[in-house]
Design an enzyme around this catalytic site. Structure first.
Site, PDB file in Angstrom:
ATOM      1  N   CYS A 114       0.814  -1.223   0.000  1.00 22.36           N
ATOM      2  CA  CYS A 114       0.000   0.000   0.000  1.00 22.36           C
ATOM      3  C   CYS A 114       0.848   1.274   0.000  1.00 22.36           C
ATOM      4  O   CYS A 114       0.335   2.358  -0.251  1.00 22.36           O
ATOM      5  CB  CYS A 114      -0.937  -0.001   1.198  1.00 22.36           C
ATOM      6  N   HIS A 255      -3.484   6.809   3.088  1.00 27.12           N
ATOM      7  CA  HIS A 255      -3.867   5.519   2.498  1.00 27.12           C
ATOM      8  C   HIS A 255      -5.266   5.157   2.986  1.00 27.12           C
ATOM      9  O   HIS A 255      -5.584   5.297   4.162  1.00 27.12           O
ATOM     10  CB  HIS A 255      -2.846   4.457   2.903  1.00 27.12           C
ATOM     11  N   ASN A 285     -10.153  -0.502  -0.084  1.00 24.69           N
ATOM     12  CA  ASN A 285      -8.698  -0.378  -0.007  1.00 24.69           C
ATOM     13  C   ASN A 285      -8.105  -0.899  -1.319  1.00 24.69           C
ATOM     14  O   ASN A 285      -8.205  -2.087  -1.618  1.00 24.69           O
ATOM     15  CB  ASN A 285      -8.205  -1.211   1.189  1.00 24.69           C
TER      16      ASN A 285
HETATM   17  O1  UT7 Z   1      -3.879  -1.644   3.745  1.00 26.32           O
HETATM   18  C1  UT7 Z   1      -2.892  -2.243   4.497  1.00 26.32           C
HETATM   19  C2  UT7 Z   1      -3.096  -2.070   5.939  1.00 26.32           C
HETATM   20  N1  UT7 Z   1      -4.316  -2.724   6.339  1.00 26.32           N
HETATM   21  C3  UT7 Z   1      -4.993  -2.243   7.340  1.00 26.32           C
HETATM   22  O2  UT7 Z   1      -4.629  -1.236   7.888  1.00 26.32           O
HETATM   23  C4  UT7 Z   1      -6.209  -3.027   7.795  1.00 26.32           C
HETATM   24  C5  UT7 Z   1      -6.404  -2.839   9.255  1.00 26.32           C
HETATM   25  N2  UT7 Z   1      -7.428  -3.678   9.850  1.00 26.32           N
HETATM   26  C6  UT7 Z   1      -8.749  -3.439   9.755  1.00 26.32           C
HETATM   27  O3  UT7 Z   1      -9.187  -2.600   8.994  1.00 26.32           O
HETATM   28  C7  UT7 Z   1      -9.656  -4.184  10.699  1.00 26.32           C
HETATM   29  O4  UT7 Z   1      -8.868  -4.913  11.607  1.00 26.32           O
HETATM   30  C8  UT7 Z   1     -10.670  -5.139  10.002  1.00 26.32           C
HETATM   31  C9  UT7 Z   1     -11.722  -4.342   9.289  1.00 26.32           C
HETATM   32  C10 UT7 Z   1      -9.928  -6.048   9.049  1.00 26.32           C
HETATM   33  C11 UT7 Z   1     -11.363  -6.012  11.054  1.00 26.32           C
HETATM   34  O5  UT7 Z   1     -11.985  -5.183  12.027  1.00 26.32           O
HETATM   35  P1  UT7 Z   1     -11.739  -5.459  13.577  1.00 26.32           P
HETATM   36  O6  UT7 Z   1     -12.546  -4.498  14.300  1.00 26.32           O
HETATM   37  O7  UT7 Z   1     -10.250  -5.434  13.814  1.00 26.32           O
HETATM   38  O8  UT7 Z   1     -12.326  -6.905  13.747  1.00 26.32           O
HETATM   39  P2  UT7 Z   1     -11.702  -8.176  14.459  1.00 26.32           P
HETATM   40  O9  UT7 Z   1     -10.821  -8.913  13.523  1.00 26.32           O
HETATM   41  O10 UT7 Z   1     -11.133  -7.805  15.799  1.00 26.32           O
HETATM   42  O11 UT7 Z   1     -13.005  -9.031  14.726  1.00 26.32           O
HETATM   43  C12 UT7 Z   1     -14.033  -8.541  15.597  1.00 26.32           C
HETATM   44  C13 UT7 Z   1     -15.231  -9.446  15.456  1.00 26.32           C
HETATM   45  C14 UT7 Z   1     -14.916 -10.929  15.601  1.00 26.32           C
HETATM   46  O12 UT7 Z   1     -15.984 -11.548  16.277  1.00 26.32           O
HETATM   47  P3  UT7 Z   1     -15.870 -11.905  17.848  1.00 26.32           P
HETATM   48  O13 UT7 Z   1     -14.690 -12.808  17.974  1.00 26.32           O
HETATM   49  O14 UT7 Z   1     -15.673 -10.593  18.536  1.00 26.32           O
HETATM   50  O15 UT7 Z   1     -17.183 -12.530  18.147  1.00 26.32           O
HETATM   51  C15 UT7 Z   1     -14.889 -11.400  14.165  1.00 26.32           C
HETATM   52  O16 UT7 Z   1     -15.210 -12.765  14.052  1.00 26.32           O
HETATM   53  O17 UT7 Z   1     -15.822  -9.273  14.167  1.00 26.32           O
HETATM   54  C16 UT7 Z   1     -15.965 -10.551  13.542  1.00 26.32           C
HETATM   55  N3  UT7 Z   1     -15.805 -10.393  12.106  1.00 26.32           N
HETATM   56  C17 UT7 Z   1     -16.814 -10.104  11.293  1.00 26.32           C
HETATM   57  N4  UT7 Z   1     -18.122  -9.887  11.514  1.00 26.32           N
HETATM   58  C18 UT7 Z   1     -18.893  -9.600  10.457  1.00 26.32           C
HETATM   59  C19 UT7 Z   1     -14.656 -10.474  11.381  1.00 26.32           C
HETATM   60  N5  UT7 Z   1     -14.921 -10.254  10.093  1.00 26.32           N
HETATM   61  C20 UT7 Z   1     -16.254 -10.032   9.994  1.00 26.32           C
HETATM   62  C21 UT7 Z   1     -17.120  -9.738   8.928  1.00 26.32           C
HETATM   63  N6  UT7 Z   1     -18.422  -9.523   9.205  1.00 26.32           N
HETATM   64  N7  UT7 Z   1     -16.684  -9.634   7.663  1.00 26.32           N
END
Ligand code: UT7
Length: 332
Positions: A114, A255, A285
């Site tokens: 990125c 970004h 993204n």
């Molecule tokens: O471009 C290069 C750099 N990349 C980035 O900077 C990306 C950075 N990361 C992010 O944008 C976020 O971490 C994500 C959008 C990828 C994920 O969001 P998050 O708030 O960090 O979610 P998480 O992985 O901590 O998951 C939280 C919850 C989990 O459920 P429990 O364990 O709390 O019950 C996941 O299973 O959200 C759940 N979850 C979803 N729910 C609905 C994970 N993916 C999904 C989904 N839909 N697609």
């Protein structure tokens, strides 16, 4: 001494839209969750027969037209991409040069995920300031849809396809010069964002295919925290170095990874919402294409004008990061 002036911006936005509702049909998710956690409403997807060089060549043509430059005068082509047409060769930059009908020209790809477009900007600046080149075409082009595992609910909904491009040219006017580009990396975090298979470490095999190891895997939550910290400190270093404040910057172009990251970084640095360019809702993204696509969006909205001070801020796989500070200097 020659200065490097940022002459034009262009982009190609693939017309096919994939909405959050489309993801509700293929993974366990909801429009509400994606919108709340990322700010993304939709992203663009290239056609099946379209590769990164196709998107990149279209964006490049716009940048060339807007710079009012003859193709024969372009003496370097750099394409930032981690979704090249071919894994090893030819480079996507070579293919773009050919698609544009350029005469034989130095052309190569940059792999910095990125942060790729910011890396390309730094290389263009160095080539021009050294006197080696006069007109550099830089491109960020990605078809992430080709490396996504559409069963991976933690990652697949974030990324989209697209391309952006710019012309950076030699100028003898210091007021037009790119002020600074600062790029860095830390390979100790290689596992946070990775396509593990298909390269020399794990060459293509049945195991790579069965386990989808050629698809991107991201540890989103860990990456999120590092992204906020690094994107913030990156710009703080740049602003301190040049003794400037957010008041001296007309457009902050981070970004586009996640709206919550953009908001947290903008707030920590003191950039008002109207200074911050946001396209994550529309394009998701798009990795190396995200910054030039965002700049092009603001340009086409009439927000970016000649002489405005622009600040890029990027972060991505590698890990890599970088920022660039420059006056937008289109040919008068
Ligand atoms: O471009 C290069 C750099 N990349 C980035 O900077 C990306 C950075 N990361 C992010 O944008 C976020 O971490 C994500 C959008 C990828 C994920 O969001 P998050 O708030 O960090 O979610 P998480 O992985 O901590 O998951 C939280 C919850 C989990 O459920 P429990 O364990 O709390 O019950 C996941 O299973 O959200 C759940 N979850 C979803 N729910 C609905 C994970 N993916 C999904 C989904 N839909 N697609």
């Amino acid at each position: 001494m020659a200065y490097a002036a940022f002459r034009s911006i262009g982009a190609y936005i693939p017309p096919k839209i994939m909405t959050n509702a489309d993801f509700e049909k293929i993974i366990d998710t909801s429009d509400e969750w994606i919108t709340k956690r990322t700010g993304i409403k939709e992203r663009r997807i290239s056609e099946e027969n379209e590769a990164s060089s196709d998107l990149g060549a279209k964006a490049a043509q716009v940048a060339i037209d807007r710079a009012e430059i003859n193709k024969e005068d372009i003496d370097l082509v750099i394409c930032a991409t981690v979704t090249p047409d071919y894994l090893c060769m030819p480079s996507t930059a070579c293919l773009i040069a050919s698609k544009l009908g350029l005469p034989p020209v130095q052309a190569f790809d940059v792999s910095a995920a990125c942060t790729g477009f910011v890396y390309a900007t730094s290389i263009a600046k160095a080539f021009i300031e050294s006197g080696m080149k006069k007109n550099v075409l830089i491109i960020g082009a990605e078809t992430y849809s080709s490396i996504l595992d559409y069963t991976d609910r933690g990652t697949c909904f974030i990324f989209g396809d697209g391309a952006g491009a710019a012309i950076v040219s030699a100028s003898d006017n210091k007021d037009e010069a790119i002020i600074d580009v600062n790029c860095s990396s830390d390979g100790n975090h290689e596992d946070l964002i990775k396509t593990a298979g298909g390269g020399s470490k794990h060459p293509c095999s049945q195991e790579v295919l069965d386990n989808k190891l050629a698809c991107i895997k991201m540890k989103g939550n860990e990456t999120f925290k590092l992204a906020v910290r690094t994107l913030t400190s990156d710009v703080q270093i740049m602003m301190e170095k040049h003794n400037i404040t957010p008041d001296d910057v007309t457009h902050f172009i981070p970004h586009q990874a996640n709206l919550r990251i953009i908001t947290a970084v903008g707030k920590a640095l003191g950039f008002s919402e109207d200074k911050t360019v946001i396209t994550i809702d529309k394009y998701g993204n798009t990795s190396a294409a995200s910054i030039p696509m965002a700049m092009n969006y603001a340009y086409e909205q009439g927000r970016i004008k000649a002489g405005d001070t622009v600040l890029f801020d990027a972060f991505g796989g590698g890990l890599t990061w970088g920022s660039a500070l420059f006056p937008f200097s289109p040919k008068k």
